[in-house]
Scaffold this active site. Structure first.
Site, PDB file in Angstrom:
ATOM      1  N   ASP A 263       3.179  -3.214  -1.263  1.00  0.00           N
ATOM      2  CA  ASP A 263       2.436  -3.977  -0.019  1.00  0.00           C
ATOM      3  C   ASP A 263       3.282  -5.507  -0.407  1.00  0.00           C
ATOM      4  OD1 ASP A 263      -0.289  -3.809   2.016  1.00  0.00           O
ATOM      5  OD2 ASP A 263       1.561  -4.713   2.327  1.00  0.00           O
TER       6      ASP A 263
HETATM    7  C1  GLC Z   1       1.209  -6.177   5.453  1.00  0.00           C
HETATM    8  C2  GLC Z   1       0.623  -4.968   5.606  1.00  0.00           C
HETATM    9  C3  GLC Z   1       1.470  -3.885   5.494  1.00  0.00           C
HETATM   10  C4  GLC Z   1       2.709  -4.101   6.030  1.00  0.00           C
HETATM   11  C5  GLC Z   1       3.332  -5.300   5.248  1.00  0.00           C
HETATM   12  C6  GLC Z   1       4.717  -5.970   5.920  1.00  0.00           C
HETATM   13  O1  GLC Z   1       0.244  -7.082   4.672  1.00  0.00           O
HETATM   14  O2  GLC Z   1      -0.522  -4.441   4.621  1.00  0.00           O
HETATM   15  O3  GLC Z   1       1.093  -2.710   6.083  1.00  0.00           O
HETATM   16  O4  GLC Z   1       3.475  -2.926   6.060  1.00  0.00           O
HETATM   17  O5  GLC Z   1       2.222  -6.185   4.704  1.00  0.00           O
HETATM   18  O6  GLC Z   1       4.073  -6.728   7.080  1.00  0.00           O
END
Ligand code: GLC
Length: 737
Positions: A263
């Site tokens: 993430d």
């Molecule tokens: C965010 C979210 C994730 C997302 C990623 C890119 O913090 O937790 O679900 O796909 O970062 O935006």
């Protein structure tokens, strides 16, 4: 000259530049594993390390020298997010990236119809492909443990089996477009509070029986090409570089051959990232949503520091070859996949899919006539009322915006008011009734009390003149509601909606309440509201789907993918202390263990207000007696359960027949019953169909912590056939030998 030519020829052939035939890695006819091996052998160490981390906010490097393209990733689970700047969270304000917003995944889950999941994956895959994305950051399959979790709207509810069945077709159809699913957030990201560090602790049974199954199905049945590591810790180690969940369970036990992508900001240590199964590092040193970092991409954990450790022999070279192989495999499946179609955007078919999923996902919670001889308020016959008053901020709010990374720039949006006006014309009048603060996930100021009072009073005055009132309320995508980065701070409806409901009922009992949300809410007025509809975040065609159902052109067939507890403390996660939810700021313990959702309410005999699997229809379905093909099941056998279901009303409809199983004799605590099969059947008025389920020993197993294996203990089992987890229409027993 001749010598020079000879040298060039030798040099060239060793570099594969001048070789007569196409290099293996570029040859589509070659098996993918041979192409991976060939590419790997041509790459330098620096090129391999460059594959393992971001080069921009949403892309990771390819190998320019070998003509291996970059990987382009995009949110989100409900549609393809608008283009974001190269190196910050701002939108690039392109003019060609408006898309179809599909219903939130809670709505997809509420259809209980895998065909809808297949249509969803196909349509969103075509849009992601058209937008030239290689990885779509979804679907999310985290389990609904608490009604306060800000991101429940992005997931598929409280039951691991429902989530498993509903995510697989989405992934399969998405990936047919040459776009990888990135199933998230693996694992145990069941709240937003302290999401980036909370250390989740739980039993092996809870881990294997509740929180992992959907991810396992996504990998083993869905064939997911990538998985997103979660922000939180699991038993002391960050989920993005976790020995147990990544090396042991995902890659060794489940034989996952794809990429683990962090993430955004989920990586925290080079050595752990190197040896514990992390493949692509994204968004480091940011909060994953709004804040930036002063670090360059070369400073990422898997960039220069990792290269250094490799050169110094502090981590084995095998780690980089494993990572690079997995990333090359992902690139060959997506960016270098010449067979993939071209995709499409905002097509008639995609809008039809969005509408159909909304039509099938909306759940009719209650539809009771005010008086014994009265008619139910729904469906609303056009000629029944002279005037219909639509009330509510959510009747006009564009709910595809906000909510965090899943927010969308939808090309078309039909609001509930648009949909109802299209259906009932100038009978419809509108009053805002309550005001929510500014959209998006920035927490705007509170609404001044006198503004709230005047909006309420205006709606009440207008309600006196209307034959019917439709209040479109619920939550919205603002921070501390259904939104990433925070959890709700209480279980009730915000912005004075409870008072508004009471005030409207005082002057007009003909109230239809539509809740647009991704979470359960407290309902102190539930006995006095004659009709309640759970409407979800429905995307581009939301107002159309709502009109379809309220107007009766569509007979609602949705069923709740999660329970609505009467009060928050009825919920297992909230039945213990703060360590259970939200944790003490460092650690957390899932004290309800395997008893999540209906498993808790059933076993603790705490009736939910609206139970898991509940959903009414405009018609009625009669169930015959379930019959088992045998009284005993051999350990390697199976048996079938058949049950006749009949549509006794005068309107065609669809019913979700649910099969739960209870283990009546077991050496360990097990829930009273657990969902193991379901089937959605369409029945014309008067039509009867016999539904058949095949039950196998796999449906009877629990995770044995001592044996570290799934086990079915011989003994008595009970099959419950239900129209919900509590509306049991028949049972039948059998014995496992
Ligand atoms: C965010 C979210 C994730 C997302 C990623 C890119 O913090 O937790 O679900 O796909 O970062 O935006």
């Amino acid at each position: 000259m001749k010598k020079l030519f000879l040298v060039t020829l030798l040099l060239g052939s060793s570099m594969g530049i001048l070789s007569a035939q196409t290099p293996v890695y570029l040859d589509d006819a070659q098996p993918i594993e041979k192409r991976v091996e060939d590419a790997l052998n041509r790459m330098t160490l620096e090129e391999k390390v460059a594959l393992c981390h971001a080069q921009s906010k949403f892309s990771s490097a390819g190998v320019p020298r070998l003509g291996i393209p970059e990987l382009w990733m995009s949110d989100g689970p409900h549609g393809v997010r608008a283009e974001i700047n190269w190196n910050d969270w701002g939108y690039a304000n392109w003019t060609n990236d408006s898309i179809t917003a599909f219903p939130a995944l809670t709505c997809l889950a509420a259809t209980w119809n895998p065909e809808m999941a297949a249509k969803y994956g196909k349509a969103i895959g075509e849009e992601a492909r058209y937008r030239k994305k290689d990885v779509l950051l979804g679907p999310g399959v985290n389990i609904y443990r608490t009604p306060l979790n800000g991101r429940n709207f992005e997931y598929m509810g409280e039951d691991p089996y429902l989530s498993s069945v509903m995510c697989v077709p989405y992934i399969q159809e998405l990936q047919k477009n040459g776009v990888a699913a990135c199933v998230k957030h693996y694992a145990l990201n069941n709240q937003e509070q302290w999401r980036d560090h909370i250390d989740v602790n739980l039993s092996d049974r809870a881990l294997y029986e509740i929180y992992l199954p959907a991810f396992k199905a996504a990998v083993q049945q869905g064939g997911a090409w990538s998985i997103m590591g979660a922000y939180n810790k699991i038993r002391g180690q960050h989920a993005c570089h976790n020995e147990l969940t990544l090396n042991k369970i995902l890659k060794e036990d489940w034989k996952f051959d794809g990429c683990v992508i962090t993430d955004w900001g989920g990586a925290h240590d080079t050595y752990e990232a190197a040896v514990n199964g992390m493949d692509i590092e994204m968004g480091s040193y940011t909060n994953g949503l709004t804040s930036e970092s002063q670090f360059t991409y070369d400073d990422y954990y898997l960039a220069r520091p990792y290269l250094q450790m490799l050169k110094e022999g502090k981590v084995p070279m095998s780690t980089i070859d494993d990572k690079a192989s997995r990333i090359l495999r992902l690139i060959f499946r997506t960016a270098m996949n010449r067979q993939k179609p071209y995709g499409s955007l905002c097509t008639v078919e995609h809008y039809a899919t969005a509408r159909e999923i909304g039509d099938e996902g909306i759940v009719l919670l209650k539809n009771r006539p005010l008086s014994r001889k009265g008619e139910p308020l729904l469906p609303i016959a056009a000629d029944r009322y002279r005037q219909i008053l639509v009330v509510g901020d959510n009747a006009v709010r564009v709910l595809t915006q906000g909510g965090g990374s899943s927010e969308l720039k939808a090309k078309e949006t039909v609001t509930p008011l648009d949909g109802l006006r299209a259906l009932y014309g100038n009978k419809v009048r509108y009053a805002r009734g309550y005001a929510a603060d500014a959209p998006m996930y920035g927490q705007a100021g509170k609404i001044p009390q006198q503004v709230a009072d005047s909006l309420r009073d205006e709606a009440v005055e207008m309600a006196k003149q209307a034959g019917l009132v439709i209040l479109v309320g619920g939550l919205n995508k603002n921070y501390l509601q259904d939104c990433e980065g925070g959890d709700r701070v209480d279980y009730g409806l915000p912005y004075g909606q409870d008072e508004l409901i009471e005030a409207l009922l005082e002057v007009n009992p003909n109230l239809v309440l539509v809740l647009l949300s991704g979470n359960a809410v407290e309902m102190p007025w539930v006995e006095r509201v004659p009709a309640i509809v759970q409407g979800w975040y429905l995307g581009s065609m939301g107002g159309q789907s709502l009109a379809d159902v309220l107007g009766g052109t569509v007979n609602p067939s949705g069923k709740l993918p999660f329970s609505f507890p009467v009060r928050l403390t009825d919920c297992g996660a909230h039945a213990f202390d703060a360590l259970s939810y939200p944790g003490d700021g460092v650690r957390q313990e899932y004290k309800e263990d395997i008893l999540v959702g209906y498993r808790w309410y059933d076993t603790r005999k705490i009736p939910a207000l609206f139970p898991f699997g509940h959903g009414l229809s405009y018609t009625t379905f009669a169930y015959g007696k379930p019959v088992a093909s045998a009284r005993t099941m051999a350990a390697d056998g199976s048996l079938t359960i058949t049950v006749p279901v009949k549509n006794e009303g005068n309107m065609a409809g669809k019913e979700v027949v649910q099969l739960y199983i209870g283990d009546e004799e077991c050496s360990v605590l097990r829930p009273l019953k657990e969902l193991k099969h379901f089937a959605k059947v369409a029945l014309a008025p008067g039509e009867e169909q016999t539904v058949t389920f095949t039950v196998t020993p796999d449906d009877l197993k629990f995770y044995d912590e001592a044996a570290k294996a799934w086990v079915a203990e011989p003994g008595k089992f009970k099959v419950y056939i239900g129209a919900s987890s509590t509306d049991i229409r028949g049972t039948v027993r059998f014995e496992l030998k």
